[in-house]
Every structure is written in structure tokens, then in C-alpha cells.
Scaffold this active site. Structure first.
Site, PDB file in Angstrom:
ATOM      1  CG  HIS A  84      -1.817   1.177   1.301  1.00  0.00           C
ATOM      2  ND1 HIS A  84      -3.048   1.156   0.703  1.00  0.00           N
ATOM      3  CD2 HIS A  84      -1.678   2.398   1.860  1.00  0.00           C
ATOM      4  CE1 HIS A  84      -3.636   2.327   0.892  1.00  0.00           C
ATOM      5  NE2 HIS A  84      -2.834   3.099   1.589  1.00  0.00           N
ATOM      6  CG  ASP A 163     -11.538   4.612   5.853  1.00  0.00           C
ATOM      7  OD1 ASP A 163     -10.972   5.474   6.554  1.00  0.00           O
ATOM      8  OD2 ASP A 163     -11.296   4.470   4.640  1.00  0.00           O
ATOM      9  NE  ARG A 170      -9.467  11.644   8.735  1.00  0.00           N
ATOM     10  CZ  ARG A 170      -8.660  10.787   8.120  1.00  0.00           C
ATOM     11  NH1 ARG A 170      -9.091   9.612   7.721  1.00  0.00           N
ATOM     12  NH2 ARG A 170      -7.397  11.101   7.913  1.00  0.00           N
ATOM     13  CB  SER A 185      -8.015   6.070   7.489  1.00  0.00           C
ATOM     14  OG  SER A 185      -8.350   6.046   6.133  1.00  0.00           O
ATOM     15  CE  LYS A 189      -8.511   2.933   3.405  1.00  0.00           C
ATOM     16  NZ  LYS A 189      -8.819   4.319   3.120  1.00  0.00           N
TER      17      LYS A 189
HETATM   18  N1  URA Z   1      -5.272   7.340   2.731  1.00  0.00           N
HETATM   19  C1  URA Z   1      -6.298   6.762   3.407  1.00  0.00           C
HETATM   20  O1  URA Z   1      -6.803   5.734   3.004  1.00  0.00           O
HETATM   21  N2  URA Z   1      -6.727   7.347   4.528  1.00  0.00           N
HETATM   22  C2  URA Z   1      -6.201   8.483   5.028  1.00  0.00           C
HETATM   23  O2  URA Z   1      -6.644   8.948   6.054  1.00  0.00           O
HETATM   24  C3  URA Z   1      -5.148   9.077   4.312  1.00  0.00           C
HETATM   25  C4  URA Z   1      -4.690   8.493   3.169  1.00  0.00           C
END
Ligand code: URA
Length: 437
Positions: A84, A163, A170, A185, A189
Site C-alpha cells: 500500500h 472509514d 474529515r 484509516s 482497510k
Molecule cells: N489514505 C487513506 O486511506 N486514509 C487516510 O486517512 C489518508 C490516506
């Protein structure tokens, strides 16, 4: 006693520590629509100023992770390794590391995102391949990894809905750039997506959420800790995002650069990064005794063409036209092409990644609103990198698109990204630190 959102907001406002029960309660209530946005906004702002400690961050990650479906990858044989990136400009790394690691025997079952703001997303890039499907049924997804070695799809609607809601809130309440909120966050995932090990590419610089090294290191440690606490081997590389990665920025342009890299003709920085990250993935996947041995294996997969072959099979398995690998004219084409030339000679001291990312967005390669459709042929290709010598009149970058006005605006916006110095300039270090190995 029944919980009240007002009490939770008050507790955090006063610097208190939220319990697992309180975190679970507000996440469940928010996803169910029982707690309004205005109360969650107030809590987010309290968190922004007071922060979350390691345990609270872990509990928030878990509450979001289990707020929807989680993926069970157990039907796939072997140690599954995910990768990621925290988001950058010109970051087509997944399209190179996934085939290289898969070619070395590591099963890749990956979910990727779309572009966000000035940063690009792998799903948008893959959609520039004619016929390519970024959405597969769960069984198809698992079978493809077992049969082909890899699959990359977009995130399903049912994964981490908490999220999704929190991120959108946010975005409009100035509470994105907070360590606990970003790390929970991302990791919610990753954990919901089911892989056994995770390699994080934490971008650092002007074109990233974390602009300085200290912040990037702190974020990387937090995410490695969350992954480790959840029982997943997690490694984070902190990498340069002061200038775009590689030369190409824009969807089909980046896929072409990824293919060129798998053919052994890619820019030095993206090649190095892809080999190092995929080497770590091969090690975590149990196919090499060390990250160095993993890197030798991925180098071999690059040299032998095994990585390119894996990409071909992956594209075909997801319904894409694999002939694009040999014939780039099969990608969407740009009708407008303009060159930006240097006004003086010297050495390239800066190519501000954020400005180039925004310029690429202006060409049509990125979205200004959620509803925008993309011009998959549009974007920017740099001719120079930081440290290169440049002569007056030499091309710095070429802009592509299908709308004359947009391309002209993008070129104008990109001008200020380039700084030319009189004295020689050192190219920045690409991989700054690796945490968790
Ligand atoms: N990428 C994400 O998935 N979440 C965040 O809060 C920032 C970057």
C-alpha cells in the site's frame, strides 16, 4: 448506563482516553446513521487536537475494520502479501511490484483505490487498459489468484464503510492530516482486505500527506505497530515524494511506464523502488531467506521477462487486451500534445510533485469533483529529473490531453514546479528508511 455521544466528545476534548466500548459504540452508531455528522465532526476535531494513543488507534482501526465485510483469503494457497502506498504523484509502483512478486511465487490478492486530490490511484490507471475489469465477484477474485498468481481490484462498497463515511467527513472538516486518523484509516482497510503480510510505502515530501521525514517516520511506526498488534507482518519504507516518481503522471501514460519498467527500460528511481519493495514482499511471502535475496529474485524476474509475462496474464485474466503490452497505440490516445521548454540553463533543483500532480489533474487525468470522468490519455511526461543538467530551450515536460484549453492551463500551472539552479544539484535519496524489518 447508556452511552451518550456528548460525553464521549467531552472526554476527548478534555484529553481523556477513549475506551474500546466507547470507540465501538460511536463507530457502530455512526455507520447505522444513529449519530449525526455534527457530533462526529466535533469528536474528530477533539481527536485532531488531543490525539489518540497507541491503544485507542488500534481500537479505532479494529472498529472500522469490522464495520463491514472482511475478506477471507484462506482459499488462496501460500502467504498473501499486500502493498500500500500512502499516495503520491506518478506512483505506478503497484503495477510493477505486484507482477514481480507474483512471478516469484507470492500470491497477490489486492484491492486498490482511485485517485484522491492531486494523487493518482491504481484502479483509474488499470481502467485505461481496454476491456480491463476492476471489479470481480469474490469467487472469481480468489480463483484468479490461485490460477494466475495475482488479481488487483477496486475496493468493494461493503469493506470498511466506517472509514468511507469518516474519510468523507474529515475531508470537509479539516481533520485529514492527523496521525491516529490516517493510520487507522489505512490499516483498517488493509486488515479487512485479508493479506498475511503488508508492505507500506510511506511517501514523504511536497507531493505526499507527510511533507517532512519526522512525520513520515512517525506515521510509518504507527502503522507498523497496528499491523504487528493485529498479528500481521508489517514493513514500511519511507520514500521520496518531493518530485514525481518516474517520468509519467497520468493514467495510460503511467501504465505504459510500468510496462516499460517491466521490459527493463524504466526510469532509474521507479525501477529501484519496485525492486526493493517487491524484494521485501518476496521475503515476507516466505520465498526468500532475506530481503536482499528477495531483491535478487525480483531483479531476475525483471531481467528474464517473467514479471512482464505475469502482467500479460493478469491483464488477460481480468478481461483486458494484453496486446497493449506490445502496442501502446491500443491505449486511449491524446489529440493535444504540448512541450514546456527551459528558459535558462543549469541544473534541475526542484520539480514540485504537488504542482505537477495538480497540473496533471488539470489536463483531465484527475478529478476535481467525485463525479468527474477522466481523460485516460491525459497527463504529463517529464523529460528531466532533479539533478539533471538542462540547456535553454530543452524540453522539461510534455503535456497530453484532448482539450486544448485544459492542456494549456495545465502547462501554465506546471511552470512554477521547476526550479533551475546554476550549481550542480544532488539527486534526492529515494528510499530514506525501512521500518519493521
Ligand atoms: N489514505 C487513506 O486511506 N486514509 C487516510 O486517512 C489518508 C490516506
Amino acid at each position: 448506563m447508556a452511552m451518550k455521544m456528548n460525553d464521549i466528545i467531552y472526554k476527548k476534548r478534555e484529553g481523556g482516553k477513549l475506551s474500546k466500548e466507547e470507540i465501538d459504540w460511536f463507530i457502530t452508531g455512526y455507520v447505522a446513521g444513529d449519530i449525526p455528522d455534527y457530533q462526529v465532526s466535533a469528536l474528530l476535531m477533539a481527536i485532531f487536537f488531543r490525539g489518540l494513543d497507541r491503544e485507542e488507534t488500534f481500537q479505532l482501526t479494529n472498529a472500522m475494520r469490522y464495520s463491514g465485510d472482511t475478506i477471507d483469503l484462506s482459499p488462496i494457497k501460500g502467504i498473501k502479501v499486500d502493498k500500500h502506498s500512502t499516495g503520491g504523484v506518478g506512483d505506478k509502483t503497484t503495477l510493477i511490484v505486484a507482477p514481480l512478486a507474483a512471478a516469484c511465487g507470492v500470491p497477490i490478492a489486492k484491492m486498490s483505490g482511485r485517485g484522491l486530490g492531486f494523487t493518482g490511484g491504481t484502479v483509474d490507471k488499470m481502467e485505461s487498459i481496454p476491456g480491463f475489469r476492476t471489479s470481480l465477484e469474490p469467487e472469481e477474485f480468489l480463483n484468479q489468484v490461485n490460477e494466475t498468481g495475482m488479481a488487483v481490484i477496486g475496493q468493494t462498497a461493503h469493506i470498511t464503510p466506517a472509514d468511507k463515511k469518516l474519510y468523507a467527513l474529515r475531508d470537509v472538516t479539516s481533520t485529514v492530516d492527523n496521525f491516529g486518523l490516517i493510520s487507522s484509516s489505512i490499516m483498517s482497510k488493509k486488515l479487512a482486505a485479508g493479506s498475511d503480510a503488508i508492505v507500506l510505502d510511506v511517501k514523504c515530501g511536497d507531493g505526499a500527506f507527510m511533507e517532512n521525514l519526522d512525520d513520515a517516520v512517525k506515521l510509518a511506526h504507527l502503522m507498523v505497530d497496528i499491523g504487528t498488534d493485529a498479528g500481521r507482518r508489517t514493513v514500511a519504507a519511507i520514500t521520496e515524494m518531493g518530485q514525481p516518481l518516474g517520468l509519467a503522471v497520468g493514467n495510460s501514460l503511467e501504465v505504459i511506464e510500468a510496462i516499460e519498467t517491466l521490459k527493463g527500460r524504466g526510469p532509474a528511481d521507479i525501477t529501484e523502488l519496485a525492486l526493493r519493495l517487491s524484494g521485501i514482499m518476496v521475503y515476507l511471502g516466505g520465498k526468500a531467506a532475506s530481503p536482499e535475496e528477495g531483491c535478487k529474485m525480483t531483479e531476475e524476474a525483471l531481467k528474464s521477462g517473467a514479471g512482464l509475462e505475469m502482467l500479460r496474464r493478469f491483464i488477460a485474466a481480468q478481461g483486458g487486451d494484453a496486446a497493449v503490452v506490445d502496442d501502446y497505440s491500443l491505449f486511449p490516445q491524446a489529440s493535444v500534445c504540448r512541450e514546456l521548454k527551459a528558459e535558462n540553463s543549469g541544473y534541475v533543483a526542484q520539480i514540485a510533485a504537488r504542482t505537477i500532480g495538480l497540473a496533471s489533474q488539470h489536463t483531465g487525468a484527475g478529478r476535481a469533483t467525485k463525479e468527474d470522468s477522466l481523460d485516460l490519455a491525459a497527463g504529463v511526461v517529464l523529460s528531466k529529473k532533479v539533478g539533471d543538467a538542462v540547456e535553454t530551450g530543452e524540453v522539461l515536460a510534455t503535456f497530453y490531453g484532448n482539450d486544448e484549453t485544459k492542456v494549456a492551463a495545465a502547462m501554465e500551472a506546471a511552470k512554477e514546479a521547476f526550479v533551475i539552479a546554476e550549481e550542480p544539484v544532488q539527486a534526492p535519496k529515494l528510499i530514506k528508511e525501512i521500518i519493521g524489518l
